[in-house]
Design a protein around this motif. Structure first.
Motif, PDB file in Angstrom:
ATOM      1  N   TYR A   9       0.846  -1.188   0.000  1.00 30.35           N
ATOM      2  CA  TYR A   9       0.000   0.000   0.000  1.00 30.35           C
ATOM      3  C   TYR A   9       0.884   1.241   0.000  1.00 30.35           C
ATOM      4  N   LEU A  26      -6.563   2.649   5.308  1.00 31.60           N
ATOM      5  CA  LEU A  26      -6.054   1.287   5.435  1.00 31.60           C
ATOM      6  C   LEU A  26      -7.179   0.271   5.342  1.00 31.60           C
ATOM      7  N   ASP A  27      -8.295   0.558   5.961  1.00 31.63           N
ATOM      8  CA  ASP A  27      -9.440  -0.356   5.890  1.00 31.63           C
ATOM      9  C   ASP A  27      -9.860  -0.574   4.447  1.00 31.63           C
ATOM     10  N   ALA A  30      -7.138  -2.649   2.702  1.00 30.78           N
ATOM     11  CA  ALA A  30      -7.190  -4.049   3.139  1.00 30.78           C
ATOM     12  C   ALA A  30      -8.350  -4.782   2.496  1.00 30.78           C
ATOM     13  N   ARG A  31      -9.486  -4.111   2.363  1.00 25.92           N
ATOM     14  CA  ARG A  31     -10.641  -4.729   1.709  1.00 25.92           C
ATOM     15  C   ARG A  31     -10.311  -5.070   0.254  1.00 25.92           C
ATOM     16  N   LEU A  41      -0.472  -7.505   3.921  1.00 26.58           N
ATOM     17  CA  LEU A  41      -0.489  -6.124   3.445  1.00 26.58           C
ATOM     18  C   LEU A  41       0.598  -5.346   4.164  1.00 26.58           C
ATOM     19  N   THR A  43       2.383  -1.503   4.707  1.00 26.26           N
ATOM     20  CA  THR A  43       2.233  -0.055   4.559  1.00 26.26           C
ATOM     21  C   THR A  43       3.597   0.621   4.573  1.00 26.26           C
ATOM     22  N   ALA A  76      -7.227  -6.022  10.398  1.00 29.85           N
ATOM     23  CA  ALA A  76      -6.670  -7.294   9.953  1.00 29.85           C
ATOM     24  C   ALA A  76      -7.671  -8.421  10.161  1.00 29.85           C
ATOM     25  N   HIS A  79     -10.729  -8.328   7.686  1.00 29.44           N
ATOM     26  CA  HIS A  79     -10.478  -8.692   6.288  1.00 29.44           C
ATOM     27  C   HIS A  79      -9.672  -9.977   6.141  1.00 29.44           C
ATOM     28  N   ILE A  83      -1.151  -7.654   8.542  1.00 28.59           N
ATOM     29  CA  ILE A  83      -0.788  -6.283   8.199  1.00 28.59           C
ATOM     30  C   ILE A  83       0.498  -5.916   8.914  1.00 28.59           C
ATOM     31  N   TYR A  85       2.709  -2.552   9.579  1.00 29.54           N
ATOM     32  CA  TYR A  85       2.516  -1.108   9.454  1.00 29.54           C
ATOM     33  C   TYR A  85       3.594  -0.347  10.214  1.00 29.54           C
TER      34      TYR A  85
END
Length: 266
Positions: A9, A26-27, A30-31, A41, A43, A76, A79, A83, A85
């Protein structure tokens, strides 16, 4: 072993947004990543708060189990993907530039504190970490964590390779005009160390910085399996354990080392 689809991302870009705005972005990422089959994922560096914090770093920093971590864990879990981050971590009286890995069930798998700080901003506001190799096992892979400037030191990535890291995650805030790093150094690091390297950058102007974008996932055969553009982006690519094994069998750098000759390097 099946490939592990990994999402990078690159965003948000521009003026630092609030933490709630970053969490909402982020949501959404992630989706989209989960819908594309991603199980992991990544970041950018200091994603939670934004990089250009200036003297606001102490106010923005939070513990590894703070509200930001709990919010990322909820995303996390919702979905069903891991993650990693970037965030400013408060540990007692000191602040670290850190990356944390959260599992799909919301548990915290690993936390790494940047060991090689870059520039006046970072050296003023952060304390370097003292542990170079931090790893976690996920989805059948041995994951490792570094941050931005760390991967520009060959010794740091080699230490991970020797410790068995198969996918190295590197959130970053690389600025222009250092595009040589994602374009040349990252694929070279993946090749010379026989591992996958995921490099998620910030993009565009932010405060007094201008970030280069160009996030990428480099494979052990030296190819770039995914490349972001110059603006906010989300790219996905597979980390294939089969390709990794085949590449390591063909490229014997790690096995052909002669450590007895390298003492002066340390």
């Amino acid at each position: 072993m099946l490939p592990v689809r990994t999402a990078l991302y690159q965003g948000p870009s521009g003026v630092p947004r609030s933490i709630p705005e970053n969490l909402a972005a982020l949501d959404s990422a992630a989706r989209t990543a989960a819908a594309g089959g991603a199980r992991l994922l990544l970041t950018p560096e200091l994603w939670l708060t934004g990089y250009a914090l200036g003297d606001r770093v102490p106010d923005a920093a939070e513990p590894a189990d703070g509200p930001g971590a709990r919010a990322v864990a909820a995303i996390a879990a919702e979905h069903g993907l891991a993650i990693a981050y970037g965030y400013p971590e408060r540990a007692g009286d000191v602040i670290h530039n850190s990356v944390q890995l959260i599992a799909p069930d919301g548990t915290r798998l690993a936390n790494y504190r940047k060991t090689h700080l870059f520039g006046d901003f970072e050296t003023k506001h952060f304390t370097p970490g003292d542990t170079l190799v931090v790893q976690a096992d996920y989805a059948g892979l041995r994951l490792g964590l570094l941050i931005c400037y760390d991967v520009e030191f060959p010794e740091a990535v080699r230490a991970h390779a020797l410790a068995g890291t198969e996918l190295l995650l590197a959130p970053t805030a690389l600025m222009r005009p250092y595009e040589i790093v994602p374009n040349t150094i990252i694929p070279a690091r993946a090749w010379e160390n026989q591992l996958y390297l995921a490099y998620a950058n910030r993009s565009g102007p932010e405060g007094g910085f201008h970030f280069a974008g160009l996030s990428c996932l480099a494979a052990p055969d030296g190819t770039v399996r995914a490349r972001a553009g110059l603006g906010e982006d989300l790219v996905l690519a597979d980390v294939d354990p089969g390709l990794l094994a085949a590449s390591r069998a063909e490229n014997t750098y790690l096995g052909d080392r002669r450590p007895e000759l390298y003492g002066p390097l340390a």
